[in-house]
Write an enzyme that holds these catalytic residues in place. Structure first.
Site, PDB file in Angstrom:
ATOM      1  CG  ASP A  93      -0.080   0.057   2.336  1.00  0.00           C
ATOM      2  OD1 ASP A  93       0.894  -0.515   2.874  1.00  0.00           O
ATOM      3  OD2 ASP A  93      -0.708   0.838   3.459  1.00  0.00           O
ATOM      4  CD  GLU A 109       4.002   0.415   7.197  1.00  0.00           C
ATOM      5  OE1 GLU A 109       4.753   0.559   8.181  1.00  0.00           O
ATOM      6  OE2 GLU A 109       3.734   1.296   6.399  1.00  0.00           O
TER       7      GLU A 109
END
Ligand SMILES: [Zn+2]
Length: 414
Positions: free
Chosen positions: A83, A178
């Site tokens: 991400d 994350e």
């Protein structure tokens, strides 16, 4: 200075960075955004194509794979997150490569006002002759952490193509979310099945990080007494005024993120919402030591109690919950993963550097859950903004470093 991994790393980062995979902290799903599946599925396919075993995309959005060991040794996990940060535009990333950087200013095709220079980013001064990758000016690049993904994929491809290289079993995990602190789902440590692991999610060449903040989150709820303002005399208790008092009483000059650095902790008010009848204040508490974190929680409770004492008709509650803990608490019992990384660094002629991270990583949670996971450099710089950049040759050093580390782990070197 150009290595056999340069073109592959460049190709991978440019391809992965162009795929929008931004996470969203306001979403309650896991992964937080469906678009993260675009890159997760691609990585699943590519891992299968290069011959990795046990390739799997889990229902919690993690791609797992195995590189079988060619010799005995501990099982080492390699992790990177797919991400990109929610803090800046990450849609429509147009990566571009500046071959053989000349040491001067770098301008951006889509925003003429932006300049990346060694003055803005001193680390760039040492990168003359390198191939530099940036975005086009309107988005972040997402080298955080697609550089980590590219490094792990390149190392994996190399090992699978060269079965004569001695290394133990390797487990790969590409994780979502994350950036919003939700990358480590409950089943991950067991599904990963590694003796210890590394995240490739750090910055400058040589950085080996094994100290993070310890972190708590707090939510204060202030319930006032609501009544029509025309009949409010001696009856109304306005929650907004009480919330302001709490904020005013907290130590702004000594204990906020904007006045602290190094190993100092802080209390940071992140959000205040509500109205005259009820207010909520969200805060994050950070410190490198458990005691310091507990003191900050106690201070927050005392401030709430003091403001409560000024207005008994209101109700003020303060809930503090743990977020993550400094991974050093676990690693200092067994420094093997850190020592191996330091030895690998030295073997490549670099000085390892360990600086406490003023934040957390997926490794903080993983370490706490039983898989010691220090964080290693990738080369990424100026992350989460339009001036984000990375050197292809730094990524190549990180790839060599990863391979050296896996070799040392199998040898049992300490
Ligand atoms: Zn990252």
């Amino acid at each position: 200075m150009h290595t056999k991994f340069d073109r592959e790393l460049e190709d991978r980062l440019v391809r992965y960075a162009a795929i929008d995979s931004q996470s969203d902290e306001d979403s309650s799903t896991s992964p937080s955004t469906d678009i993260q599946f675009d890159i997760l599925r691609l990585l699943e396919t590519e891992l299968t194509e290069i011959g990795a075993q046990d390739v799997q995309l889990t229902d919690y959005g993690v791609v797992l794979a195995t590189i079988p060991g060619t010799v005995d040794g501990p099982t080492v996990g390699l992790l990177a997150h797919v991400d990109t940060a929610p803090q800046f535009n990450a849609t429509g990333v147009k990566p571009r490569v500046i071959r053989g950087y000349n040491g001067g200013d770098i301008s951006f095709p889509d925003d003429a006002s932006l300049v990346l220079s060694p003055q803005v980013s001193p680390y760039l001064a040492g990168k003359q002759g390198h191939d530099i990758i940036t975005a086009s000016g309107t988005t972040l690049l997402g080298a955080d952490d697609k550089a980590g993904v590219s490094i792990i994929m390149t190392a994996a491809r190399h090992l699978l193509e060269n079965p004569d290289i001695p290394h133990g079993p390797v487990r790969i995990a590409f994780t979502p979310d994350e950036e919003i602190g939700r990358g480590v789902s409950q089943p991950l440590p067991k599904d990963l099945g590694a003796d210890f692991a590394y995240t490739f999610d750090g910055g400058k060449v040589g950085e080996i990080e094994y100290e993070t903040f310890s972190a708590d989150g707090a939510e204060i709820t202030i319930t006032g007494v609501s009544i029509h303002p025309g009949f409010a005399k001696d009856k109304m208790v306005n929650a907004i005024h009480l919330a302001s008092k709490i904020i005013q009483t907290l130590p702004q000059a000594t204990m906020t993120p904007e006045v602290t650095d190094g190993v100092e902790g802080f209390i940071h008010a992140t959000e205040m919402t509500g109205g005259s009848s009820e207010m909520k204040i969200k805060l994050i508490l950070r410190d490198f030591e458990r005691e310091g974190l507990a003191e900050k929680g106690e201070l927050l409770r005392q401030v709430c109690a003091a403001v409560q004492a000024t207005e008994p008709r209101a109700t003020i509650t303060c809930n503090i919950r743990p977020q993550y803990r400094n991974m050093r608490y676990w690693l200092e019992n067994d420094m093997t993963p850190v020592d191996l990384a330091r030895d690998a660094c030295r073997e490549l002629g670099m000085d390892p550097v360990s600086v406490p991270i003023r934040g957390g990583t997926d490794g903080s949670r993983l370490t706490e859950m039983g898989v010691p996971t220090p964080n290693l450099f990738t080369g990424m710089q100026n992350i989460h903004g339009p001036l984000e950049w990375i050197s292809v040759q730094d990524m190549a050093v990180a790839t060599e470093f990863c391979l050296t580390l896996l070799g040392l782990a199998a040898k049992g070197n300490k």
